[in-house]
Design a protein around this motif. Structure first.
Motif, PDB file in Angstrom:
ATOM      1  N   VAL A  80       1.041  -1.081   0.279  1.00  0.00           N
ATOM      2  CA  VAL A  80       0.067  -0.254   0.500  1.00  0.00           C
ATOM      3  C   VAL A  80       1.352   0.967  -0.037  1.00  0.00           C
ATOM      4  O   VAL A  80       1.561   1.508   0.890  1.00  0.00           O
ATOM      5  N   ALA A  81       0.804   1.883  -1.173  1.00  0.00           N
ATOM      6  CA  ALA A  81       1.792   3.309  -1.253  1.00  0.00           C
ATOM      7  C   ALA A  81       0.924   4.251  -1.546  1.00  0.00           C
ATOM      8  O   ALA A  81       1.391   5.280  -1.385  1.00  0.00           O
ATOM      9  N   GLN A 116       9.211  -1.857   4.560  1.00  0.00           N
ATOM     10  CA  GLN A 116       8.228  -0.949   3.154  1.00  0.00           C
ATOM     11  C   GLN A 116       9.522  -1.691   1.966  1.00  0.00           C
ATOM     12  O   GLN A 116       9.900  -0.671   1.286  1.00  0.00           O
ATOM     13  N   SER A 117       9.177  -2.980   1.957  1.00  0.00           N
ATOM     14  CA  SER A 117       9.966  -3.812   1.308  1.00  0.00           C
ATOM     15  C   SER A 117       9.583  -2.922  -0.330  1.00  0.00           C
ATOM     16  O   SER A 117      10.798  -2.895  -1.699  1.00  0.00           O
ATOM     17  N   TYR A 170       8.316  -0.958  -6.292  1.00  0.00           N
ATOM     18  CA  TYR A 170       7.394  -0.463  -6.434  1.00  0.00           C
ATOM     19  C   TYR A 170       6.320   1.021  -7.017  1.00  0.00           C
ATOM     20  O   TYR A 170       5.422   1.068  -6.563  1.00  0.00           O
ATOM     21  N   TYR A 171       7.293   1.424  -5.343  1.00  0.00           N
ATOM     22  CA  TYR A 171       6.770   2.874  -4.705  1.00  0.00           C
ATOM     23  C   TYR A 171       8.640   3.677  -4.081  1.00  0.00           C
ATOM     24  O   TYR A 171       9.207   2.739  -4.299  1.00  0.00           O
ATOM     25  N   THR A 172       7.762   5.045  -4.540  1.00  0.00           N
ATOM     26  CA  THR A 172       9.731   5.521  -3.766  1.00  0.00           C
ATOM     27  C   THR A 172       9.439   5.845  -2.516  1.00  0.00           C
ATOM     28  O   THR A 172       8.109   5.934  -1.399  1.00  0.00           O
ATOM     29  N   GLU A 173       9.726   6.275  -1.899  1.00  0.00           N
ATOM     30  CA  GLU A 173      10.230   7.002   0.105  1.00  0.00           C
ATOM     31  C   GLU A 173       9.535   7.944  -0.182  1.00  0.00           C
ATOM     32  O   GLU A 173       8.882   7.686   0.693  1.00  0.00           O
ATOM     33  N   ASP A 174       9.163   8.856  -1.386  1.00  0.00           N
ATOM     34  CA  ASP A 174       8.612   9.699  -1.008  1.00  0.00           C
ATOM     35  C   ASP A 174       6.875   9.524  -1.162  1.00  0.00           C
ATOM     36  O   ASP A 174       6.563  10.524  -0.942  1.00  0.00           O
ATOM     37  N   ASP A 175       6.133   8.422  -2.033  1.00  0.00           N
ATOM     38  CA  ASP A 175       5.361   7.902  -2.237  1.00  0.00           C
ATOM     39  C   ASP A 175       4.763   7.939  -0.900  1.00  0.00           C
ATOM     40  O   ASP A 175       4.047   7.976  -0.503  1.00  0.00           O
ATOM     41  N   PRO A 201      15.834  -8.735   0.711  1.00  0.00           N
ATOM     42  CA  PRO A 201      17.542  -9.271  -0.029  1.00  0.00           C
ATOM     43  C   PRO A 201      17.587  -8.908  -1.408  1.00  0.00           C
ATOM     44  O   PRO A 201      18.752  -8.655  -2.359  1.00  0.00           O
ATOM     45  N   GLU A 202      15.850  -8.987  -2.137  1.00  0.00           N
ATOM     46  CA  GLU A 202      16.578  -8.823  -3.570  1.00  0.00           C
ATOM     47  C   GLU A 202      15.892  -7.411  -3.875  1.00  0.00           C
ATOM     48  O   GLU A 202      15.925  -7.453  -5.472  1.00  0.00           O
ATOM     49  N   SER A 203      15.914  -6.488  -3.125  1.00  0.00           N
ATOM     50  CA  SER A 203      16.176  -5.335  -4.192  1.00  0.00           C
ATOM     51  C   SER A 203      16.744  -4.794  -5.465  1.00  0.00           C
ATOM     52  O   SER A 203      17.510  -5.118  -5.666  1.00  0.00           O
ATOM     53  N   LYS A 204      15.635  -4.379  -6.048  1.00  0.00           N
ATOM     54  CA  LYS A 204      16.179  -3.917  -7.502  1.00  0.00           C
ATOM     55  C   LYS A 204      17.479  -2.840  -7.032  1.00  0.00           C
ATOM     56  O   LYS A 204      17.992  -2.414  -8.020  1.00  0.00           O
TER      57      LYS A 204
END
Length: 177
Positions: free
Chosen positions: A29-30, A61-62, A68-73, A102-105
């Protein structure tokens, strides 16, 4: 805002996971249009605020790390939450989030076992350092075993919320102030 005054009296803190405790967990949810409060969540926050407790959100907030969304979102969503809480007479004292996975883009969020990502206790431990919190009087409400594990590792009681009305649940558990 965390306190700089080490001489302040300690206060109990209500630590809350976000998705599944404050809002319905609809998967990453973002956006405000996807956000739905858990029944009784706003009233619960306001009740703890009135009783003089600190209310701290600790949330993995993976979705940020996965792109999928930004920190700003995420911050914009939290700002809207605060607006609605204020209208209900409540507030969140602090938001702590762990965008790591662990699998962050995104390289900056890629980590095999980041100390902040629950079940690790990093977010709770940071809050305990930054706020005048009475650890023994505090507790965390989470909806997953990883939330309870983080609380245990931080030396804070953990309570498993399985859904429904948050205020009614805490009342049944004898935890409302």
């Amino acid at each position: 805002m965390p306190s700089d005054d080490a001489d302040q009296p300690l206060k109990p803190a209500l630590f809350l996971d976000r998705d599944g405790v404050l809002n319905e967990d609809r998967g990453y949810v973002a956006r405000w249009e996807d956000f739905r409060w858990i029944q009784g969540a706003r009233e619960t926050v306001a009740a703890f605020n009135r009783a003089g407790w600190l209310v701290i959100v600790v949330t993995n907030q993976s979705g940020v790390g996965r792109g999928y969304y930004t920190e700003d979102d995420m911050h914009a969503l939290h700002a809207r939450m605060l607006e609605e809480l204020a209208a209900a007479g409540g507030h969140i004292d602090g938001f702590y989030f762990a965008p790591h996975h662990p699998e962050s883009k995104l390289e900056r969020y890629r980590h095999p076992d980041h100390p902040d990502r629950k079940p690790n206790p990093g977010m709770i431990l940071k809050a305990l350092q930054e706020w005048p919190i009475d650890r023994e009087a505090s507790f965390l409400v989470g909806d997953k075993p990883s939330d309870l594990e983080a609380a245990l590792r931080a030396g804070v009681r953990g309570v498993l919320f399985t859904g429904g009305d948050l205020r009614a649940f805490l009342d049944r558990e004898g935890l409302l102030p």
